[in-house]
Design a protein around this motif. Structure first.
Motif, mmCIF file in Angstrom:
data_model
loop_
_atom_site.group_PDB
_atom_site.id
_atom_site.type_symbol
_atom_site.label_atom_id
_atom_site.label_comp_id
_atom_site.label_asym_id
_atom_site.label_seq_id
_atom_site.Cartn_x
_atom_site.Cartn_y
_atom_site.Cartn_z
ATOM 1 N N PRO A 159 -95.254 -42.375 -5.061
ATOM 2 C CA PRO A 159 -95.853 -42.273 -6.398
ATOM 3 C C PRO A 159 -95.266 -43.278 -7.377
ATOM 4 O O PRO A 159 -94.052 -43.496 -7.398
ATOM 5 C CB PRO A 159 -95.511 -40.844 -6.834
ATOM 6 N N GLY A 160 -96.111 -43.856 -8.144
ATOM 7 C CA GLY A 160 -95.691 -44.717 -9.233
ATOM 8 C C GLY A 160 -95.297 -46.130 -8.855
ATOM 9 O O GLY A 160 -94.929 -46.924 -9.707
ATOM 10 N N GLU A 161 -95.360 -46.465 -7.594
ATOM 11 C CA GLU A 161 -94.955 -47.826 -7.256
ATOM 12 C C GLU A 161 -96.161 -48.752 -7.085
ATOM 13 O O GLU A 161 -97.296 -48.304 -6.918
ATOM 14 C CB GLU A 161 -94.090 -47.844 -5.996
ATOM 15 N N ILE A 162 -95.855 -50.039 -7.173
ATOM 16 C CA ILE A 162 -96.893 -51.032 -6.901
ATOM 17 C C ILE A 162 -96.585 -51.616 -5.539
ATOM 18 O O ILE A 162 -95.537 -52.213 -5.330
ATOM 19 C CB ILE A 162 -96.888 -52.152 -7.965
ATOM 20 N N PHE A 163 -97.481 -51.383 -4.621
ATOM 21 C CA PHE A 163 -97.254 -51.846 -3.263
ATOM 22 C C PHE A 163 -98.201 -53.000 -2.961
ATOM 23 O O PHE A 163 -99.395 -52.908 -3.218
ATOM 24 C CB PHE A 163 -97.487 -50.703 -2.282
ATOM 25 N N GLY A 164 -97.648 -54.064 -2.452
ATOM 26 C CA GLY A 164 -98.488 -55.218 -2.122
ATOM 27 C C GLY A 164 -98.700 -55.319 -0.631
ATOM 28 O O GLY A 164 -97.742 -55.335 0.134
ATOM 29 N N LEU A 165 -99.943 -55.348 -0.244
ATOM 30 C CA LEU A 165 -100.269 -55.536 1.168
ATOM 31 C C LEU A 165 -100.573 -57.015 1.328
ATOM 32 O O LEU A 165 -101.557 -57.517 0.805
ATOM 33 C CB LEU A 165 -101.493 -54.696 1.512
ATOM 34 N N VAL A 220 -100.204 -48.037 -7.369
ATOM 35 C CA VAL A 220 -101.117 -49.158 -7.143
ATOM 36 C C VAL A 220 -100.874 -49.741 -5.767
ATOM 37 O O VAL A 220 -99.727 -49.986 -5.387
ATOM 38 C CB VAL A 220 -100.906 -50.261 -8.211
ATOM 39 N N LEU A 221 -101.962 -49.935 -5.031
ATOM 40 C CA LEU A 221 -101.849 -50.667 -3.784
ATOM 41 C C LEU A 221 -102.746 -51.878 -3.922
ATOM 42 O O LEU A 221 -103.936 -51.743 -4.206
ATOM 43 C CB LEU A 221 -102.313 -49.801 -2.614
ATOM 44 N N LEU A 222 -102.152 -53.052 -3.813
ATOM 45 C CA LEU A 222 -103.027 -54.219 -3.918
ATOM 46 C C LEU A 222 -102.847 -55.113 -2.722
ATOM 47 O O LEU A 222 -101.747 -55.278 -2.216
ATOM 48 C CB LEU A 222 -102.828 -54.946 -5.244
ATOM 49 N N SER A 223 -103.952 -55.628 -2.256
ATOM 50 C CA SER A 223 -103.867 -56.521 -1.110
ATOM 51 C C SER A 223 -104.090 -57.932 -1.603
ATOM 52 O O SER A 223 -104.785 -58.148 -2.594
ATOM 53 C CB SER A 223 -104.929 -56.164 -0.087
ATOM 54 N N SER A 224 -103.466 -58.866 -0.943
ATOM 55 C CA SER A 224 -103.601 -60.244 -1.396
ATOM 56 C C SER A 224 -103.141 -61.181 -0.308
ATOM 57 O O SER A 224 -102.424 -60.801 0.604
ATOM 58 C CB SER A 224 -102.760 -60.458 -2.650
ATOM 59 N N HIS A 225 -103.574 -62.422 -0.391
ATOM 60 C CA HIS A 225 -102.886 -63.414 0.414
ATOM 61 C C HIS A 225 -102.193 -64.427 -0.495
ATOM 62 O O HIS A 225 -101.737 -65.455 -0.052
ATOM 63 C CB HIS A 225 -103.823 -64.082 1.432
ATOM 64 N N HIS A 226 -102.144 -64.068 -1.792
ATOM 65 C CA HIS A 226 -101.419 -64.928 -2.727
ATOM 66 C C HIS A 226 -100.040 -64.347 -2.952
ATOM 67 O O HIS A 226 -99.836 -63.470 -3.772
ATOM 68 C CB HIS A 226 -102.151 -64.995 -4.061
ATOM 69 N N LEU A 227 -99.083 -64.854 -2.183
ATOM 70 C CA LEU A 227 -97.773 -64.240 -2.215
ATOM 71 C C LEU A 227 -97.098 -64.301 -3.570
ATOM 72 O O LEU A 227 -96.437 -63.351 -3.972
ATOM 73 C CB LEU A 227 -96.905 -64.898 -1.177
ATOM 74 N N HIS A 228 -97.300 -65.361 -4.313
ATOM 75 C CA HIS A 228 -96.579 -65.496 -5.577
ATOM 76 C C HIS A 228 -96.969 -64.391 -6.541
ATOM 77 O O HIS A 228 -96.142 -63.833 -7.244
ATOM 78 C CB HIS A 228 -96.867 -66.846 -6.223
ATOM 79 N N GLN A 229 -98.252 -64.085 -6.525
ATOM 80 C CA GLN A 229 -98.734 -63.050 -7.433
ATOM 81 C C GLN A 229 -98.182 -61.704 -7.025
ATOM 82 O O GLN A 229 -97.737 -60.925 -7.859
ATOM 83 C CB GLN A 229 -100.250 -63.028 -7.391
ATOM 84 N N VAL A 230 -98.181 -61.464 -5.750
ATOM 85 C CA VAL A 230 -97.671 -60.197 -5.254
ATOM 86 C C VAL A 230 -96.202 -60.062 -5.623
ATOM 87 O O VAL A 230 -95.742 -59.029 -6.085
ATOM 88 C CB VAL A 230 -97.878 -60.134 -3.737
ATOM 89 N N GLN A 231 -95.474 -61.153 -5.446
ATOM 90 C CA GLN A 231 -94.057 -61.193 -5.743
ATOM 91 C C GLN A 231 -93.772 -60.799 -7.193
ATOM 92 O O GLN A 231 -92.789 -60.130 -7.482
ATOM 93 C CB GLN A 231 -93.571 -62.608 -5.497
#
Lengths: 336, 348
Positions: free
Chosen positions: A35-41, A195-206
Motif C-alpha cells: 500500500p502507498g508505494e509507487i512500483f515501476g514495472l 501506483v503501479l506504472l509500467s514503462s521502458h523509460h528507465l529515467h522516468q521510473v527512477q
C-alpha cells in the motif's frame, strides 16, 4: 519502507503464467506491491508488462497462478477489482467528438456515480490535471500530453485505491513527462494511492518509483529499490567515473588501469553535438571500480601531468542495469 | 427494513454501497452502467453524420413511394377485379405503385439491410482502434454489457426510425386520400413495422458480428455490403441454377413435383429478405390466403373469395417471424462468443 512492507500487499501475484500457444508471455511471475508505494514495472516492449496488467484487472485469464488485488481474486471477481482499480491503458483513447468533460461523465456513469457528484468530481479533477479551460473542448483537438492528463483524471474519477498506468509517459515531450510524473507522485504521496506504472523509460521510473521490477521475456529478473537492484546484479561494478582529460596521450589509460581497485578503463565515444570544438576537444575516459576512487583518481591524473577538464562520479544507475539486461534482441526489435 | 432494502439493491445491482456516496449523503440510486452505455450509443448515433445521411435517403424513398402509391390509387388500381372495392384501401398505400417507382414495401426491404449495416459495421472495431474499448472495459462493467448495449441502442434507434417513417406514411396517406384506417389495418401496419424492425435488427447483428470479427471498419462494412448484395442479386440467380438442375424430368409425377417445389421454397426462404417480403406481403395484402403454391382446383374454386382475418394472417406469417428472430439470435450468439473470447488490448 520497512513499515510499508509489513502490511498486506495490495497487489499479489503468485507464480503467474500466461501462454499464447507456444509463446510464454508471462513466466511464473511472483510480485507483491504494498500500500502507498509507487512500483515501476520496467521492461522492453513485448516483455509481458501489458499482459500482466490485463490479468490484474481480470481482462485476460491467466494460464495458471493467481492474481489478487486488494485481497480479491481478479480472475474470479473482476467486477469488484475493477471498482477499486483505475487503469490507464497505453495510448489511452477517448471519444474524440465528445468533450473532455463528457468523457469523464461517461466514465463516472459507468461507475454508478450519481450525476451530480460525478459532475463535481469531473470538474475538480479537470482543474487538478490542468485541463479546466479545455473541459468543454472536443478531445479530438487535444495534444498527446493533454490526453494523458485527461487519462489520469479519468482513472481518478472513480476514486480508486490502486492505479495502474501502462506506459503513461509514452510519446509526450520531456516537459510534459515531468509534469505528469510530478502529478502522479503528488497523488500517491498525498492520498496514499498505490501506483503501479509500467514503462521502458528507465529515467522516468527512477525519478518517482519507490521500487522497480525488471521484467524481461515474461520473467521478473530483479526487484527492489535502486540499491537492492544493483546489489542483486551479480558482479556489477559499483562505481564509475567519467573523466575528461586533455587530448589523451595513450599511456594515461594504461597507467590508470594500473591503479589499485580499477576494474576497467574505456574511452567513451565523443558525442556528435560536442565534437564541433575541433582537435583540442578533451577525451572522455570511463573508469569503473569496486570502491569510490574519485579523489585518488584525480590526484593520480594530475600527478601524471595531464589536465583534467571534468570529473563526474557515477553510481551505477538503472541505465546500466537496463543496458545489461535489455540490450539483447529485444531492443533492436523495438527500434525497428 | 432499510437493511433489507440495501441488501436487495446490492443483490440486484451487485453494487456494494459506495463509502464516499454515503458520507456525502447521496443515495446509491443511479443508472446502471448498461443503460449509461445505451444512452451514450444512442446519442452517438443520432449525432453522427452517417445517421443524417441515412435518414435523408430513407425519407426520400418514403416520400417517393407515397407519391407513387397515391398516383396509382387515383388512377384506380387499388383492386384489380373491382375498382369500387374500398376494402383495405389504406393498406394499398404501402403496396400500390404506379410503376414508375417501387412501392413502400419494396423500398423498405431494399434499404433495411443498409440501415442495419450502416449502424453496426464499426461499432466494436472502431472502439478497439480508438483505444476506448480497453478503457471502458476496465471500468466496473460486465464485458457482455458492452456488446448488449451496442445491440440494444442500435435496435432502439432502428425501431424509432422505422416507426416514425411508417407513421409518417400513414399520416401523409390520411391527408391525401382522406380515408381513415380501420383498427385492423392499423394493427396490420404496426405488425409489419415491428417485423421490419426485427429484419433490420438481423442485419444490425450481422454487421455487429463482422465488426467483432474484423479489425478494420472498412473490411467489416464491405463484408456486410457483400452479403447484402449477395442476397439481393446473386442468391436468386443461384436458386435458378439449382432449380434448373433439380427440375423433375417427369412433370406428371405429382410427388416429385411437390418435393421439388418444397425444396425450392425452403432454399429461397433461407434468404432473410425473402422471408421478410413474404411475411410483409401476406400482412399487407389480406387477400393472400396461403403461401403454399399448390392449391388444388377444388380448393381454389370452393374457397370463398374473402380476405383473411388479422389473426389468421398473423398465423400464416408466424413461422417467418420466428425464423427471422432465430437468424438474429444466431448472429448475436456468434458475435457474443467471438467477443467474449477476444483479448482486450489497446489498439491491437
Amino acid at each position: 519502507m520497512l513499515s510499508i512492507q509489513a502490511d498486506n500487499p495490495v497487489i499479489e501475484l503468485k507464480s503467474l503464467v500466461k501462454k499464447y500457444g507456444d509463446f510464454t508471455a508471462v513466466d511464473y511471475l511472483s510480485l507483491n506491491v504494498y500500500p502507498g508505494e509507487i512500483f515501476g514495472l520496467l521492461g522492453p516492449n513485448g516483455a509481458g508488462k501489458t499482459t500482466t496488467i490485463l490479468m490484474m484487472l481480470g481482462l485476460t485469464e491467466p494460464t495458471s497462478g493467481s492474481v489478487k488485488v486488494c485481497g480479491i481474486d481478479s480472475t474470479r471477481n473482476p467486477m469488484q477489482v475493477k471498482r477499486k482499480v483505475g487503469y490507464m491503458p497505453d495510448d489511452v483513447g477517448f471519444y474524440e467528438d465528445r468533450s473532455a468533460f463528457d468523457n469523464l461523465m461517461y466514465t463516472s456513469g459507468l461507475n454508478r456515480i450519481p450525476p451530480k457528484e460525478g459532475r463535481e468530481r469531473a470538474l475538480r479533477l479537470l482543474e487538478r490535471v490542468g485541463l479546466a479551460e479545455a473541459a468543454h473542448k472536443r478531445v479530438g483537438t487535444f495534444s498527446r500530453g493533454m490526453r494523458q492528463r485527461l487519462g489520469l483524471a479519468d482513472v481518478l474519477i472513480k476514486q480508486p485505491e490502486v492505479i495502474i498506468l501502462d506506459e503513461p509517459t509514452l510519446g509526450i515531450d520531456p516537459e510534459g513527462v515531468r509534469e505528469l510524473l510530478a502529478l502522479i507522485e503528488e497523488l500517491s504521496r498525498k492520498e496514499g494511492l498505490t501506483v503501479l506504472l509500467s514503462s521502458h523509460h528507465l529515467h522516468q521510473v527512477q525519478q518517482i518509483c519507490d521500487r522497480v521490477g525488471l521484467f524481461v521475456r515474461g520473467k521478473l529478473i530483479a526487484s527492489g529499490d535502486i540499491d537492492t537492484l544493483s546489489r542483486q546484479l551479480d558482479g556489477a561494478p559499483a562505481h564509475r567515473i567519467e573523466l575528461d582529460v586533455a587530448t589523451a596521450a595513450e599511456p594515461i589509460e594504461d597507467s590508470i588501469r594500473g591503479m589499485e581497485g580499477v576494474l576497467s578503463v574505456t574511452r567513451k565515444e565523443t558525442e556528435r553535438l560536442a565534437s564541433s570544438q575541433g582537435e583540442a576537444a578533451p577525451v572522455t575516459l570511463v573508469v569503473t571500480s569496486h570502491s569510490d576512487l574519485t579523489a585518488e583518481l584525480a590526484d593520480f591524473v594530475v600527478r601524471q601531468g595531464v589536465r583534467i577538464h571534468g570529473l563526474r562520479p557515477h553510481r551505477y544507475g538503472l541505465d546500466d542495469i537496463y543496458h545489461r539486461y535489455f540490450e539483447g534482441g529485444e531492443t533492436r526489435e523495438r527500434m525497428g | 427494513m432499510s437493511v433489507w432494502a440495501d441488501k436487495w439493491r446490492a443483490a440486484i445491482g451487485g453494487n456494494p454501497r459506495r463509502k464516499e456516496a454515503d458520507s456525502a449523503g447521496v443515495t446509491g440510486r443511479s443508472t446502471p452502467p448498461f443503460w449509461v452505455m445505451v444512452q451514450k450509443e444512442f446519442g452517438d448515433h443520432i449525432r453522427s453524420w452517417r445517421f443524417v445521411i441515412l435518414l435523408a435517403i430513407i425519407t426520400l424513398a418514403c416520400v417517393g413511394s407515397i407519391y407513387a402509391a397515391i398516383t396509382a390509387l387515383k388512377a384506380g388500381v387499388s383492386s384489380t377485379d373491382d375498382p369500387t372495392d374500398t376494402r383495405f384501401l389504406f393498406l394499398s398505400m404501402f403496396t400500390a405503385s404506379d410503376g414508375n417507382l417501387p412501392n413502400f414495401l419494396t423500398f423498405l426491404s431494399f434499404l433495411a439491410p443498409l440501415i442495419g449495416i450502416a449502424i453496426g459495421f464499426d461499432s466494436v472495431n472502431s472502439e478497439r482502434n480508438k483505444g476506448t474499448l480497453s478503457r471502458v472495459l476496465s471500468q466496473p462493467v460486465h464485458r457482455d454489457d458492452f456488446l448488449n448495449a451496442k445491440f440494444v441502442a442500435g435496435l432502439l434507434l432502428i425501431a424509432v426510425v422505422i416507426f416514425s417513417l411508417g407513421f409518417l406514411v400513414m399520416g401523409m396517406g390520411l391527408f391525401t386520400i382522406g380515408y381513415p384506417p380501420t383498427p385492423e389495418e392499423f394493427g396490420r401496419v404496426v405488425v409489419v413495422l415491428l417485423m421490419t424492425t426485427v429484419y433490420v435488427g438481423l442485419w444490425l447483428n450481422l454487421s455487429l458480428l463482422f465488426s467483432v470479427r474484423f479489425k478494420q471498419a472498412a473490411t467489416s462494412a464491405l463484408s456486410g455490403i457483400a452479403l447484402w448484395i449477395f442476397f439481393l442479386v446473386f442468391y436468386g440467380m443461384i436458386l435458378n441454377l439449382i432449380a434448373g438442375a433439380i427440375t423433375p424430368s417427369d412433370t406428371s409425377d405429382a410427388s416429385s413435383v411437390i418435393q421439388y417445389s418444397n425444396t425450392m421454397q425452403f432454399l429461397s426462404r433461407i434468404s432473410p429478405s425473402e422471408l421478410f417480403q413474404e411475411a410483409a406481403q401476406t400482412l399487407l395484402l389480406p387477400d393472400t390466403r396461403t403461401l403454399n403454391p399448390f392449391v388444388t382446383q377444388e380448393q381454389a374454386y370452393l374457397a370463398i373469395s374473402a380476405p383473411l382475418s388479422f389473426g389468421q394472417s398473423l398465423l400464416l406469417v408466424w413461422p417467418h417471424i420466428v425464423a427471422m428472430i432465430a437468424e438474429t439470435a444466431v448472429c448475436f450468439a456468434a458475435s457474443y462468443v467471438l467477443f467474449m473470447r477476444q483479448e482486450v488490448r489497446s489498439r491491437s
